[in-house]
Design a protein around this motif. Structure first.
Motif, PDB file in Angstrom:
ATOM      1  N   ILE A 110       1.112  -1.140  -0.150  1.00 39.45           N
ATOM      2  CA  ILE A 110      -0.040   0.183   0.046  1.00 39.45           C
ATOM      3  C   ILE A 110       0.830   1.230  -0.151  1.00 39.45           C
ATOM      4  O   ILE A 110       1.582   1.146   0.797  1.00 39.45           O
ATOM      5  N   CYS A 111       0.420   2.684  -0.625  1.00 45.04           N
ATOM      6  CA  CYS A 111       0.975   3.291  -1.176  1.00 45.04           C
ATOM      7  C   CYS A 111       0.242   4.334   0.199  1.00 45.04           C
ATOM      8  O   CYS A 111      -0.632   4.619  -0.523  1.00 45.04           O
ATOM      9  N   ARG A 112       1.402   5.397   0.673  1.00 43.54           N
ATOM     10  CA  ARG A 112       0.907   6.294   1.506  1.00 43.54           C
ATOM     11  C   ARG A 112       1.707   8.033   1.709  1.00 43.54           C
ATOM     12  O   ARG A 112       3.185   7.448   2.402  1.00 43.54           O
ATOM     13  N   ILE A 113       1.004   8.172   0.996  1.00 44.73           N
ATOM     14  CA  ILE A 113       2.048   9.637   0.373  1.00 44.73           C
ATOM     15  C   ILE A 113       2.562  10.267   1.456  1.00 44.73           C
ATOM     16  O   ILE A 113       1.265  10.681   3.024  1.00 44.73           O
ATOM     17  N   GLY A 114       2.941  10.781   1.792  1.00 47.90           N
ATOM     18  CA  GLY A 114       3.239  11.753   3.530  1.00 47.90           C
ATOM     19  C   GLY A 114       4.209  10.666   4.983  1.00 47.90           C
ATOM     20  O   GLY A 114       4.136  11.475   5.736  1.00 47.90           O
ATOM     21  N   LYS A 115       4.605  10.008   4.045  1.00 48.68           N
ATOM     22  CA  LYS A 115       4.895   8.474   5.292  1.00 48.68           C
ATOM     23  C   LYS A 115       6.364   8.713   4.542  1.00 48.68           C
ATOM     24  O   LYS A 115       6.827   8.983   3.842  1.00 48.68           O
ATOM     25  N   SER A 116       7.851   8.765   5.538  1.00 48.48           N
ATOM     26  CA  SER A 116       8.756   8.020   5.656  1.00 48.48           C
ATOM     27  C   SER A 116       9.159   7.326   4.607  1.00 48.48           C
ATOM     28  O   SER A 116      10.313   7.658   3.777  1.00 48.48           O
ATOM     29  N   GLN A 117       8.408   5.898   4.803  1.00 47.77           N
ATOM     30  CA  GLN A 117       8.270   5.200   4.226  1.00 47.77           C
ATOM     31  C   GLN A 117       7.371   5.076   3.733  1.00 47.77           C
ATOM     32  O   GLN A 117       5.969   4.442   3.813  1.00 47.77           O
ATOM     33  N   ILE A 118       7.113   5.231   1.871  1.00 45.95           N
ATOM     34  CA  ILE A 118       5.908   5.585   1.732  1.00 45.95           C
ATOM     35  C   ILE A 118       5.573   4.228   0.694  1.00 45.95           C
ATOM     36  O   ILE A 118       4.207   4.550   1.141  1.00 45.95           O
ATOM     37  N   CYS A 119       5.701   2.978   1.201  1.00 47.04           N
ATOM     38  CA  CYS A 119       5.421   1.673   0.550  1.00 47.04           C
ATOM     39  C   CYS A 119       5.152   0.832   2.204  1.00 47.04           C
ATOM     40  O   CYS A 119       6.147   1.070   2.876  1.00 47.04           O
ATOM     41  N   GLU A 120       4.019   0.243   1.785  1.00 43.63           N
ATOM     42  CA  GLU A 120       4.268  -0.650   2.808  1.00 43.63           C
ATOM     43  C   GLU A 120       3.798  -1.796   3.086  1.00 43.63           C
ATOM     44  O   GLU A 120       2.869  -2.208   2.028  1.00 43.63           O
ATOM     45  N   CYS A 121       3.801  -3.046   3.349  1.00 43.77           N
ATOM     46  CA  CYS A 121       2.533  -4.083   3.185  1.00 43.77           C
ATOM     47  C   CYS A 121       1.430  -3.792   3.379  1.00 43.77           C
ATOM     48  O   CYS A 121       1.212  -3.443   4.961  1.00 43.77           O
ATOM     49  N   LEU A 122       0.648  -5.376   3.324  1.00 45.18           N
ATOM     50  CA  LEU A 122      -0.595  -5.252   4.220  1.00 45.18           C
ATOM     51  C   LEU A 122      -0.493  -6.089   5.000  1.00 45.18           C
ATOM     52  O   LEU A 122       0.477  -6.415   5.266  1.00 45.18           O
ATOM     53  N   THR A 123      -1.366  -5.744   6.021  1.00 48.87           N
ATOM     54  CA  THR A 123      -1.430  -6.547   7.889  1.00 48.87           C
ATOM     55  C   THR A 123      -1.346  -7.951   6.713  1.00 48.87           C
ATOM     56  O   THR A 123      -1.714  -8.611   6.151  1.00 48.87           O
ATOM     57  N   GLY A 124      -0.006  -8.792   7.240  1.00 47.18           N
ATOM     58  CA  GLY A 124       0.153 -10.124   7.150  1.00 47.18           C
ATOM     59  C   GLY A 124       0.999 -10.672   6.358  1.00 47.18           C
ATOM     60  O   GLY A 124       1.047 -11.719   6.035  1.00 47.18           O
TER      61      GLY A 124
END
Length: 745
Positions: free
Chosen positions: A301-315
């Motif tokens: 999931i891509c999140r603008i405004g985070k230092s780490q833009i990309c994160e894995c979904l839960t699980g």
């Protein structure tokens, strides 16, 4: 003079003798007239021209038939012969016998033509003031309708009233296609189109791949698309059994607007204000990296405004941690543990652009529970979303990987439910609890920091105030109570009303005649420093106003008596909860405690690093469940801080942990809290971390923490001193009153 008059009459006679359209620029041609290179058609409102042009800044000699804005000729909006240029200036546009438009080169060979379903009797080709070149039959005997139009065959530009999408009856698809380059209008790699394979969505393609893809149309809006409120244009989307298309209409005659897909693959909304010759870009797409299709890979999931833009979904966890560490998340994420289908649940992810509609099934259902049941009973279902589908309730079910999810804060975001096994659901719950703990700790620290800043500020103010007692008493704007009133309120300082005590006296619960409950602090008469302590506390606390501080209501100065009246706190103090095995879980964290730093106790120096010290003590007290003062150990006579540091130095730090935390704690997080607490209570203020560093230590497991040095007050006490403190000093006050001690607590 006679010669000039003759020429004027001659020109007038010529214009009266030939058709009018040859004397002024016409907007149409018939079968008896053609357009050669150097001639133009001009729309009736003088908005657009049609003619021959060479693209770019003059480097290309190829000639093309096109349409452009009359006021900005360099802005070409449509090209006929995109694939086959004319290499000289002998091109001709004409109407042939069947009524179709044909573009001929010098050898009279057709290099482009309009396709017609039938032969026209009296064809007319006309350039409209919308920029649309249309062909219609003036002799058909039916109402005027367009047999062919350039709006059905767009180039790289979308004009007001032009449809981009599908005619489902004829199978006609209208797309925007980029130029190959600035001086080559042949079709480039990028296309802007409507995808109707499952649910309508807007796609910016790059060759056979996808560059940007919107979420599905839900009957009201496209999921994950910026909705811009403006006074220049209105966007319209139509989806019915005959057509699926998007268009826009202008709402202002003062501004020209167009949408262009440039050769770099960017869709731009441009406007030209009246009187200007420069087009301004109002919105480019992509406008951020999260718009790029699948930027965070599968199951990311891509999140603008985070230092780490990309994160894995839960699980899920990164497929390649090495690539993610270099900010390359294109490889996506894989599941930590396989699903077992029987015990799985769902994790809700709110306000997102839904994944691309591949491996998706659409069901028309009436409730969210039905949608969840459909996915839960299908072991191949990896996620579902309950949403509107063309205005009706529907269920989208994905199988396989989830691609192109991004966080979306606007009203076009949707909720999605990701399938996850029970351990992952529990892990997600623990993460939420961890965040809650961090919020609680930071909130507590903020309260202490506010207290410290207030004390520091007031100490600066005190330097400017005269030190004589009369002046101080005049500056204290507090109600003064007489001794009789206080004695009555406390039942003559009855032991049954005594709720605590400390180094400078006792604290009693009292009730004034108006029914107000108060905490009465009576300073000891035998203390040599009692009067000065009274002056300091009244002068400081009377000026402090903070939601986490007990409010001073008044005082009494009568003879040798020095008494302070505080508001009574029925929720009791921090130690009432933290040092009781059964009440620790009930902490509301609305209390701050005044643990004094060495430099304040010894030298009277106070700074923000004093607050850091206080917070460190509080953190170690919470972790251990033990009091700092009165702490005893059979092997030494250090206080809690010294004991914790000795254990840390011997790699036995976890032995300080409260037994009630053993089942729920994460070892790495517990060690981080202990290490952070020891860093905060180091003896020298310069060695303690700043406030921002403390927050980073507790909230970021990736941060590297330095090794702590010995804490303040790291001196062993005599056994007699320890016994004396354990026996005489009471800290179990039921009221949240700060009781100052001489030794650092």
């Amino acid at each position: 003079m006679e010669t000039h008059l003759f020429l004027a009459f001659f020109c007038a006679w010529i214009c009266l003798s030939v058709p009018m359209e040859l004397c002024i620029a016409a907007d149409s041609i018939r079968m008896d007239r053609s357009i050669s290179d150097g001639e133009v058609l001009v729309s009736s409102g003088q908005s657009f021209e049609l003619g021959f042009f060479s693209p770019g800044t003059g480097s290309s000699k190829n000639r093309y038939l096109g349409i452009w804005y009359k006021n900005t000729p360099q802005t070409v909006v449509w090209v006929a012969n995109r694939n086959i240029p004319i290499t000289d200036s002998y091109g001709v546009l004409t109407i042939i016998n069947n009524g179709g438009l044909v573009l001929l080169n010098q050898t009279r060979s057709a290099i482009w033509s309009s396709e017609l379903p039938w032969v026209l009797e009296n064809p007319i080709a006309q350039l409209l003031d919308t920029g649309n070149l249309v062909l219609w039959d003036n002799g058909s005997g039916i109402s005027k309708s367009y047999i062919w139009q350039s709006f059905d065959h767009p180039s790289d530009t979308m004009l007001p009233g032009m449809k981009v999408g599908w005619n489902l009856k004829t199978g006609l698809q209208r797309n925007l296609t980029s130029w190959r380059s600035d001086d080559d209008p042949s079709p480039g790699d990028f296309s802007y189109r409507i995808d109707i394979s499952i649910l309508p969505s807007i796609v910016l393609g790059a060759g056979s791949s996808i560059k940007i893809c919107s979420g599905p149309w839900n009957g009201h809006k496209f999921n994950g698309v910026h909705v811009l409120n403006n006074s220049v244009y209105n966007s319209i989307f139509v989806a019915n059994k005959d057509e699926v298309y998007v268009l826009y209409e202008t709402t202002s005659n003062e501004v020209l607007t167009r949408v262009t897909l440039n050769h770099l693959g960017s869709v731009q909304r441009l406007v030209l204000n009246q009187g200007s010759s420069e087009w301004d870009v109002t919105y480019p797409s992509p406008s951020d990296v999260c718009e790029n299709y699948g930027h965070c890979g599968a199951n990311g999931i891509c999140r603008i405004g985070k230092s780490q833009i990309c994160e894995c979904l839960t699980g899920f966890t990164p497929k390649s941690q090495e690539e993610w560490d270099t900010f390359n998340a294109s490889g996506g994420c894989i599941r930590r543990t396989p699903l077992d289908c029987q015990e799985d649940g769902f994790v809700k992810v709110t306000r997102v652009k839904l994944p691309h509609l591949i491996y998706v099934h659409v069901y028309m259902v009436v409730s969210p529970r039905e949608c969840e049941a459909l996915c839960s009973n299908n072991c191949s279902c990896t996620a579902y979303a309950y949403t509107n589908i063309n205005g009706s309730s529907g269920c989208l079910m994905w199988s396989g990987d989830l691609i192109d999810i991004r966080e979306w804060t606007s009203e076009t975001g949707e909720d999605i439910y990701i399938r996850s096994n029970n351990p992952e659901l529990e892990s997600n719950t623990l993460k939420k609890k961890k965040k809650l703990v961090i919020i609680i700790v930071i909130s507590t620290f903020s309260g202490i920091l506010a207290l410290g800043l207030a004390v520091w500020f007031i100490s600066l103010k005190k330097r400017k105030i005269a030190t004589d007692q009369e002046s101080k008493e005049e500056n204290i704007e507090l109600p003064l109570f007489d001794m009789a009133t206080i004695a009555t309120a406390t039942d003559n300082f009855s032991n049954t009303n005594r709720i605590g005590g400390g180094g400078f006296g006792s604290v009693y619960k009292g009730r004034l005649s108006a029914g107000l409950e108060v905490a009465v602090k009576r300073l000891s008469k035998n203390l040599a420093q009692g009067v000065q302590e009274f002056k300091n506390e009244v002068d400081l606390i009377a000026k402090l106003q903070h939601k986490n501080l007990v409010r001073l209501l008044g005082c009494c100065v009568q003879g040798e008596e020095r008494i302070l009246l505080y508001e009574y706190m029925p929720n009791k103090s921090l130690d009432y909860f933290i040092f009781d095995q059964n009440r620790r879980a009930l902490l509301a964290w609305g209390i701050s405690s005044g643990y004094m730093s060495p430099e304040y106790v010894i030298d009277g120096h106070y700074s923000v690093k004093s607050d850091v010290f206080s917070f460190g003590v509080l953190l170690l007290v919470i972790v251990s469940g033990k009091k700092n003062r009165g702490f005893s150990h059979p092997d030494h006579h250090h206080n809690l801080l010294g004991h914790t540091w000795l254990l840390w130095d011997q790699n036995k730090a976890l032995e300080i942990m409260d037994a009630c935390l053993e089942d729920s704690c994460v070892t790495s997080q517990m060690l981080r809290c202990i290490q952070g607490g020891l860093l905060c209570v180091q003896s020298l203020p310069a060695e303690r971390p700043a406030t921002s560093s403390v927050i980073l230590m507790l909230g970021n497991e990736g941060a590297t923490l330095p090794q702590p040095k010995h804490p303040g007050f790291f001196t062993e006490r005599s056994s007699l001193e320890t016994d004396t403190m354990s026996g005489k000093i009471e800290l179990c006050s039921e009221n949240a009153v700060t009781i100052s001690m001489l030794n650092g607590r």
